[in-house]
Scaffold this active site. Structure first.
Site, PDB file in Angstrom:
ATOM      1  N   SER A  19      33.151 119.528  -9.848  1.00  0.00           N
ATOM      2  CA  SER A  19      34.002 118.670  -9.016  1.00  0.00           C
ATOM      3  C   SER A  19      34.696 119.485  -7.930  1.00  0.00           C
ATOM      4  O   SER A  19      34.769 119.060  -6.771  1.00  0.00           O
ATOM      5  CB  SER A  19      35.063 117.963  -9.864  1.00  0.00           C
ATOM      6  OG  SER A  19      34.448 116.979 -10.652  1.00  0.00           O
ATOM      7  N   TYR A  57      27.619 109.546 -15.043  1.00  0.00           N
ATOM      8  CA  TYR A  57      26.615 110.046 -14.096  1.00  0.00           C
ATOM      9  C   TYR A  57      25.549 108.994 -13.851  1.00  0.00           C
ATOM     10  O   TYR A  57      25.320 108.114 -14.680  1.00  0.00           O
ATOM     11  CB  TYR A  57      25.912 111.274 -14.680  1.00  0.00           C
ATOM     12  CG  TYR A  57      26.675 112.558 -14.575  1.00  0.00           C
ATOM     13  CD1 TYR A  57      26.948 113.131 -13.343  1.00  0.00           C
ATOM     14  CD2 TYR A  57      27.092 113.222 -15.721  1.00  0.00           C
ATOM     15  CE1 TYR A  57      27.622 114.335 -13.256  1.00  0.00           C
ATOM     16  CE2 TYR A  57      27.765 114.431 -15.652  1.00  0.00           C
ATOM     17  CZ  TYR A  57      28.020 114.982 -14.411  1.00  0.00           C
ATOM     18  OH  TYR A  57      28.677 116.170 -14.330  1.00  0.00           O
ATOM     19  N   GLN A 102      38.950 118.300 -17.222  1.00  0.00           N
ATOM     20  CA  GLN A 102      39.013 118.079 -15.765  1.00  0.00           C
ATOM     21  C   GLN A 102      39.528 119.301 -15.008  1.00  0.00           C
ATOM     22  O   GLN A 102      39.033 119.629 -13.941  1.00  0.00           O
ATOM     23  CB  GLN A 102      39.879 116.865 -15.446  1.00  0.00           C
ATOM     24  CG  GLN A 102      39.020 115.621 -15.302  1.00  0.00           C
ATOM     25  CD  GLN A 102      39.827 114.355 -15.111  1.00  0.00           C
ATOM     26  OE1 GLN A 102      41.041 114.385 -15.072  1.00  0.00           O
ATOM     27  NE2 GLN A 102      39.137 113.245 -14.987  1.00  0.00           N
ATOM     28  N   ARG A 112      32.327 115.860 -19.306  1.00  0.00           N
ATOM     29  CA  ARG A 112      33.221 115.183 -18.350  1.00  0.00           C
ATOM     30  C   ARG A 112      34.240 114.371 -19.128  1.00  0.00           C
ATOM     31  O   ARG A 112      34.194 113.148 -19.170  1.00  0.00           O
ATOM     32  CB  ARG A 112      32.379 114.345 -17.403  1.00  0.00           C
ATOM     33  CG  ARG A 112      31.569 115.294 -16.544  1.00  0.00           C
ATOM     34  CD  ARG A 112      31.329 114.775 -15.183  1.00  0.00           C
ATOM     35  NE  ARG A 112      31.523 115.849 -14.231  1.00  0.00           N
ATOM     36  CZ  ARG A 112      31.194 115.766 -12.956  1.00  0.00           C
ATOM     37  NH1 ARG A 112      30.692 114.666 -12.477  1.00  0.00           N
ATOM     38  NH2 ARG A 112      31.396 116.771 -12.159  1.00  0.00           N
ATOM     39  N   ASP A 127      36.718 121.776 -14.283  1.00  0.00           N
ATOM     40  CA  ASP A 127      35.479 121.207 -13.758  1.00  0.00           C
ATOM     41  C   ASP A 127      35.058 121.834 -12.419  1.00  0.00           C
ATOM     42  O   ASP A 127      35.416 121.365 -11.340  1.00  0.00           O
ATOM     43  CB  ASP A 127      35.675 119.688 -13.619  1.00  0.00           C
ATOM     44  CG  ASP A 127      34.391 118.975 -13.254  1.00  0.00           C
ATOM     45  OD1 ASP A 127      33.403 119.654 -12.935  1.00  0.00           O
ATOM     46  OD2 ASP A 127      34.385 117.731 -13.282  1.00  0.00           O
TER      47      ASP A 127
HETATM   48  P1  NAD Z   1      26.517 113.875  -8.962  1.00  0.00           P
HETATM   49  O1  NAD Z   1      26.763 115.066  -8.092  1.00  0.00           O
HETATM   50  O2  NAD Z   1      25.625 114.045 -10.144  1.00  0.00           O
HETATM   51  O3  NAD Z   1      25.890 112.708  -8.040  1.00  0.00           O
HETATM   52  C1  NAD Z   1      26.464 112.325  -6.822  1.00  0.00           C
HETATM   53  C2  NAD Z   1      26.411 110.827  -6.665  1.00  0.00           C
HETATM   54  O4  NAD Z   1      25.076 110.408  -6.356  1.00  0.00           O
HETATM   55  C3  NAD Z   1      26.831 110.038  -7.891  1.00  0.00           C
HETATM   56  O5  NAD Z   1      27.927 109.194  -7.557  1.00  0.00           O
HETATM   57  C4  NAD Z   1      25.589 109.217  -8.230  1.00  0.00           C
HETATM   58  O6  NAD Z   1      25.887 107.949  -8.773  1.00  0.00           O
HETATM   59  C5  NAD Z   1      24.929 109.105  -6.875  1.00  0.00           C
HETATM   60  N1  NAD Z   1      23.520 108.690  -6.890  1.00  0.00           N
HETATM   61  C6  NAD Z   1      22.522 109.051  -7.751  1.00  0.00           C
HETATM   62  N2  NAD Z   1      21.373 108.433  -7.418  1.00  0.00           N
HETATM   63  C7  NAD Z   1      21.640 107.661  -6.317  1.00  0.00           C
HETATM   64  C8  NAD Z   1      20.863 106.785  -5.513  1.00  0.00           C
HETATM   65  N3  NAD Z   1      19.570 106.568  -5.771  1.00  0.00           N
HETATM   66  N4  NAD Z   1      21.469 106.168  -4.473  1.00  0.00           N
HETATM   67  C9  NAD Z   1      22.784 106.364  -4.199  1.00  0.00           C
HETATM   68  N5  NAD Z   1      23.569 107.182  -4.929  1.00  0.00           N
HETATM   69  C10 NAD Z   1      22.998 107.824  -5.974  1.00  0.00           C
HETATM   70  O7  NAD Z   1      27.863 113.222  -9.494  1.00  0.00           O
HETATM   71  P2  NAD Z   1      29.374 113.707  -9.391  1.00  0.00           P
HETATM   72  O8  NAD Z   1      29.845 113.521  -8.004  1.00  0.00           O
HETATM   73  O9  NAD Z   1      29.491 115.066  -9.947  1.00  0.00           O
HETATM   74  O10 NAD Z   1      30.150 112.710 -10.377  1.00  0.00           O
HETATM   75  C11 NAD Z   1      29.696 111.454 -10.758  1.00  0.00           C
HETATM   76  C12 NAD Z   1      30.806 110.679 -11.474  1.00  0.00           C
HETATM   77  O11 NAD Z   1      31.435 111.424 -12.511  1.00  0.00           O
HETATM   78  C13 NAD Z   1      31.917 110.241 -10.560  1.00  0.00           C
HETATM   79  O12 NAD Z   1      32.256 108.935 -10.890  1.00  0.00           O
HETATM   80  C14 NAD Z   1      33.057 111.135 -10.906  1.00  0.00           C
HETATM   81  O13 NAD Z   1      34.299 110.540 -10.621  1.00  0.00           O
HETATM   82  C15 NAD Z   1      32.837 111.305 -12.368  1.00  0.00           C
HETATM   83  N6  NAD Z   1      33.524 112.529 -12.818  1.00  0.00           N
HETATM   84  C16 NAD Z   1      34.253 112.472 -13.992  1.00  0.00           C
HETATM   85  C17 NAD Z   1      34.918 113.619 -14.419  1.00  0.00           C
HETATM   86  C18 NAD Z   1      35.749 113.628 -15.671  1.00  0.00           C
HETATM   87  O14 NAD Z   1      36.027 112.583 -16.213  1.00  0.00           O
HETATM   88  N7  NAD Z   1      36.130 114.804 -16.152  1.00  0.00           N
HETATM   89  C19 NAD Z   1      34.811 114.799 -13.709  1.00  0.00           C
HETATM   90  C20 NAD Z   1      34.052 114.805 -12.547  1.00  0.00           C
HETATM   91  C21 NAD Z   1      33.401 113.655 -12.117  1.00  0.00           C
END
Ligand code: NAD
Length: 396
Positions: free
Chosen positions: A143, A239, A137, A132, A140
């Protein structure tokens, strides 16, 4: 056209039951050709996603049979491969040693599928393992697919709800807006918040990563404050980390009131490579208004609701609990469009001027490579398989 295409990117039709997506769309054919990559696509491969053979042909792709694709392509792009597609076994004898295979392979959920696939002696690149980082991006796929799933989850909930979402002031009286609670505000959760807001609902959301509070608020959602210690809930990749059963028990207790006050709950909480945490129990549903709807987007990875049945819609204490599988395939036109652009960006990262250079100095290649020359490579998959040491070829 700058260069004559010399590399063939083959796109076979998807074989997983109910999979409507396709790994390449017509609009991406020309940009690939400009970089020296010719697209060969199996006849009918885009049909279920809304892309006709003639559109691919017009853009310069070559229509071919499945056998022609596997015999000629240096790179084969799938939506689902290896662990993500048990039906792909029928193709195992079609791959050629040294071919580069790109797709979603479920490397951490079904690592045994990677071991089996390694016997093709192809180089398998699992897109779920993209780092990530900013540079990745545009590639990805997680996402892209999560955005679609978050949006669609709200529509699924609205479709099952005996209420409407928005406030409505009519001569027959005023209708109050639906109350939607989103648990997990990552990519899918944030898209669900935005979609539910646009439909007029009052939206609350919670995530263990405190950093998302502002993002929730900027979309018009209300962040639910829970008095739990979440310092260290986020790893350096952004994450969530696994927090342990004591934490989740406390979280369930504290969220029970918010759940009971909601007409819709959408759960999206995930821990990469792990089973999803159970955040709602069947008992907690008792407090919700009759006819309320829970959409468990984590259903594929064990579910955030203990009563969820993956792929089914059930009723528990008068609440409809939906465990949808493969939501992006239900919106195949746009999910394929996003996926194809991700594949293009990924391929063009290791192809230049019609030549392949899959350098392991690039962390994008290193992290995603899971099989090569008959071996499982990459530390994360080897660890998931209980294999002792990472193979020398690609240690992540
Ligand atoms: P994910 O699908 O792994 O998880 C979904 C969400 O569930 C996450 O926000 C996580 O914090 C939340 N979660 C986990 N346990 C939980 C709990 N007990 N209670 C409530 N929520 C809980 O994650 P995702 O959506 O793929 O991405 C997570 C982060 O990564 C985001 O901040 C996203 O913006 C970031 N991201 C960065 C890049 C990059 O920089 N290239 C790309 C994609 C996503």
């Amino acid at each position: 056209m700058a260069d004559t295409p010399t590399i063939i990117l083959g796109v076979p039709r998807e074989t997983f039951a109910g999979e409507n997506r396709v790994a390449m769309v017509p609009a991406v054919v020309q940009p690939l050709a400009k970089a020296g990559v010719a697209v060969w696509i199996e006849r009918g491969a885009g049909e279920a996603a809304g892309y006709r053979d003639a559109e691919y042909e017009q853009k310069g792709a070559r229509l071919a049979s499945r056998d022609e694709i596997f015999s000629n392509a240096q790179i084969v792009a799938h939506v689902r491969v290896a662990g993500a597609n048990p039906s792909g076994r029928d193709d195992m004898s079609r791959y050629r040693a040294g071919q580069i295979v790109v797709g979603m392979a479920d490397p951490l959920g079904e690592p045994a599928g990677i071991r089996e696939f390694a016997s093709t002696r192809t180089t398998l690149m699992a897109l779920e393992l993209l780092p990530r980082i900013t540079r990745a991006q545009s590639m990805d796929v997680l996402s892209s697919m999560a955005s679609i799933a978050g949006y669609k989850a709200v529509l699924i909930a609205a479709d099952h709800l005996p209420r409407i979402m928005p406030m409505m002031m009519t001569a027959a009286g005023t209708i109050t807006p639906a109350r939607v609670f989103i648990i997990g505000a990552g990519v899918a959760g944030l898209q669900a918040i935005a979609s539910a807001k646009r439909m007029g609902a009052v939206v609350h959301a919670y995530d263990v990563r405190p950093a998302v509070k502002e993002q929730i608020q900027s979309l018009g959602g209300k962040f639910v404050e829970l008095p739990v210690e979440t310092t260290g809930a986020e790893d350096k990749g952004g994450y969530a980390k696994e927090l342990g059963e004591d934490f989740y028990r406390k979280q369930r207790e504290l969220m029970a009131k918010q759940v009971a006050e909601s007409d819709v709950v959408i759960t999206t909480a995930a821990i990469p490579g792990k089973k999803s945490p159970v955040l709602i129990t069947g008992d907690m549903l008792k407090g919700m208004p009759p006819g309320s709807v829970v959409v468990d987007l984590a259903a594929e990875r064990g579910g955030n609701v203990d009563v969820t049945r993956a792929g089914e819609t059930i009723e528990v204490h008068g609440v409809t609990v939906i465990g949808p599988l493969n939501i992006p395939s239900a919106v195949p036109y746009h999910s394929s469009q996003m996926y194809a652009r991700n594949v293009m960006a990924f391929v063009l990262n290791f192809v230049a001027k019609g030549e392949i250079n899959l350098s392991l100095e690039d962390e994008i290649n290193r992290d995603t490579m899971v099989a090569k020359d008959g071996e499982v490579v990459g530390a994360r998959v080897r660890e998931a398989l209980g294999m002792s040491k990472p193979a020398a070829a690609a240690t992540a």
